[in-house]
Motif scaffolding. Structure first.
Motif, mmCIF file in Angstrom:
data_model
loop_
_atom_site.group_PDB
_atom_site.id
_atom_site.type_symbol
_atom_site.label_atom_id
_atom_site.label_comp_id
_atom_site.label_asym_id
_atom_site.label_seq_id
_atom_site.Cartn_x
_atom_site.Cartn_y
_atom_site.Cartn_z
ATOM 1 N N MET A 1 -14.328 5.463 1.802
ATOM 2 C CA MET A 1 -13.100 4.790 1.437
ATOM 3 C C MET A 1 -12.192 4.697 2.653
ATOM 4 O O MET A 1 -12.158 5.599 3.497
ATOM 5 C CB MET A 1 -12.396 5.525 0.300
ATOM 6 C CG MET A 1 -12.050 6.968 0.580
ATOM 7 S SD MET A 1 -11.469 7.827 -0.884
ATOM 8 C CE MET A 1 -9.894 7.057 -1.157
ATOM 9 N N GLU A 2 -11.502 3.587 2.749
ATOM 10 C CA GLU A 2 -10.620 3.397 3.885
ATOM 11 C C GLU A 2 -9.335 4.178 3.688
ATOM 12 O O GLU A 2 -8.839 4.331 2.587
ATOM 13 C CB GLU A 2 -10.303 1.908 4.053
ATOM 14 C CG GLU A 2 -11.493 1.111 4.573
ATOM 15 C CD GLU A 2 -11.096 -0.270 5.034
ATOM 16 O OE1 GLU A 2 -11.984 -1.152 5.105
ATOM 17 O OE2 GLU A 2 -9.908 -0.481 5.315
ATOM 18 N N GLY A 3 -8.791 4.654 4.780
ATOM 19 C CA GLY A 3 -7.506 5.331 4.708
ATOM 20 C C GLY A 3 -6.402 4.421 5.203
ATOM 21 O O GLY A 3 -6.604 3.219 5.340
ATOM 22 N N PRO A 4 -5.254 4.969 5.509
ATOM 23 C CA PRO A 4 -4.984 6.397 5.360
ATOM 24 C C PRO A 4 -4.724 6.788 3.909
ATOM 25 O O PRO A 4 -4.284 5.975 3.110
ATOM 26 C CB PRO A 4 -3.738 6.601 6.213
ATOM 27 C CG PRO A 4 -3.051 5.289 6.199
ATOM 28 C CD PRO A 4 -4.126 4.242 6.109
ATOM 29 N N VAL A 5 -5.061 8.027 3.624
ATOM 30 C CA VAL A 5 -4.751 8.612 2.336
ATOM 31 C C VAL A 5 -3.571 9.551 2.550
ATOM 32 O O VAL A 5 -3.650 10.469 3.358
ATOM 33 C CB VAL A 5 -5.961 9.400 1.789
ATOM 34 C CG1 VAL A 5 -5.588 10.123 0.504
ATOM 35 C CG2 VAL A 5 -7.154 8.477 1.573
ATOM 36 N N THR A 6 -2.499 9.298 1.851
ATOM 37 C CA THR A 6 -1.292 10.113 1.987
ATOM 38 C C THR A 6 -1.073 10.887 0.697
ATOM 39 O O THR A 6 -1.060 10.301 -0.389
ATOM 40 C CB THR A 6 -0.067 9.245 2.297
ATOM 41 O OG1 THR A 6 -0.323 8.479 3.484
ATOM 42 C CG2 THR A 6 1.160 10.110 2.528
ATOM 43 N N LEU A 7 -0.925 12.203 0.853
ATOM 44 C CA LEU A 7 -0.792 13.092 -0.307
ATOM 45 C C LEU A 7 0.352 14.056 -0.078
ATOM 46 O O LEU A 7 0.716 14.345 1.067
ATOM 47 C CB LEU A 7 -2.064 13.935 -0.479
ATOM 48 C CG LEU A 7 -3.392 13.220 -0.644
ATOM 49 C CD1 LEU A 7 -4.522 14.202 -0.415
ATOM 50 C CD2 LEU A 7 -3.482 12.641 -2.031
ATOM 51 N N SER A 8 0.834 14.610 -1.161
ATOM 52 C CA SER A 8 1.771 15.723 -1.071
ATOM 53 C C SER A 8 0.995 17.034 -1.069
ATOM 54 O O SER A 8 -0.136 17.104 -1.583
ATOM 55 C CB SER A 8 2.741 15.704 -2.247
ATOM 56 O OG SER A 8 3.520 14.524 -2.223
#
Lengths: 113, 114
Positions: A7-14
């Motif tokens: 899966m392409e990012g970016p993945v932003t999480l808390s």
């Protein structure tokens, strides 16, 4: 030929959120599967691996299960920390390709406090 | 700790000026790899040594060469660097080329071409 799709990012999480990074593959033979992590400015580090169907690799709270029926090796972590911010690469090695690593494109993960 | 060491961590060279990057390992592994990684991309294998046996990837430019004088050391030579050769260069090792063998990576050398 062999290929790995992430899966392409970016993945932003808390912080403390659940992380999943999807990875699927195609391979000529019966591959071994790996997840590598690359922290900013550093080389790659092996995070975990699995060498046969239904094997689960785990390390530092990360897990991935080798699913031959769906040709997948998704990476999961139940509660991420800021220090997990990095680029994650899924990879395979296949005897038919001389056991060289085939990498996915990488997924950048950013964990915010 | 056994490890893969790359020197220097940062290298600046001029367009067309030969440059050598070095890699050493204390793991006593038989295989040493060189990868090129451009920003936000996956590493691309340039070549590898299995003991003294050199294996070049088909699409590696002739501008890139390598030497492995002994088990512990491996060098990447770029004969005439172009602007497009600016990248992170990663060295990796593995015990052998077995299917289940993971590779151990060094920290990389970031090459800038001016």
């Amino acid at each position: 030929g062999n290929s790995v799709t992430q899966m392409e990012g970016p993945v932003t999480l808390s912080e403390e959120a659940f992380l999943t990074i999807n990875c699927t593959y195609t391979a000529t033979g019966y591959p071994s599967l790996f997840w590598y992590v690359q922290y900013p400015g550093e080389g790659l580090q092996l995070l975990l691996k699995a060498t046969k169907a239904d094997d689960k690799g785990s390390n530092k709270g990360f897990e991935a299960t080798y699913r031959k029926e769906t040709t997948s090796f998704h990476l999961e972590k139940g509660s991420v920390q800021v220090s997990d911010s990095a680029v994650y690469f899924c990879a395979l090695s296949d005897e038919a390709a001389g056991n060289k690593l085939t990498f996915g494109g990488g997924t950048r993960v950013l964990v915010k406090p | 700790d056994a490890m893969v060491i790359q020197n220097p961590r940062y290298q600046v060279t001029q367009f067309g000026k030969p440059v050598t990057l070095s890699c050493s390992q204390t793991l006593n592994h038989n295989v040493m790899y060189w990868y090129q990684q451009k920003s936000s991309q996956a590493p691309k294998l340039l070549f590898h040594y299995y003991d003294k046996d050199f294996n070049n990837e088909a699409d590696t430019p002739d501008n890139f060469q390598s030497r492995r004088p002994n088990t512990s050391f491996c060098f990447l030579d770029i004969r005439s660097p172009g602007l497009g050769d600016a990248a992170m260069y990663l060295c990796a090792t593995s015990r052998d080329r077995g299917l289940r063998r993971e590779q151990y990576f060094g920290p990389g050398t970031r090459l800038t071409v001016t």
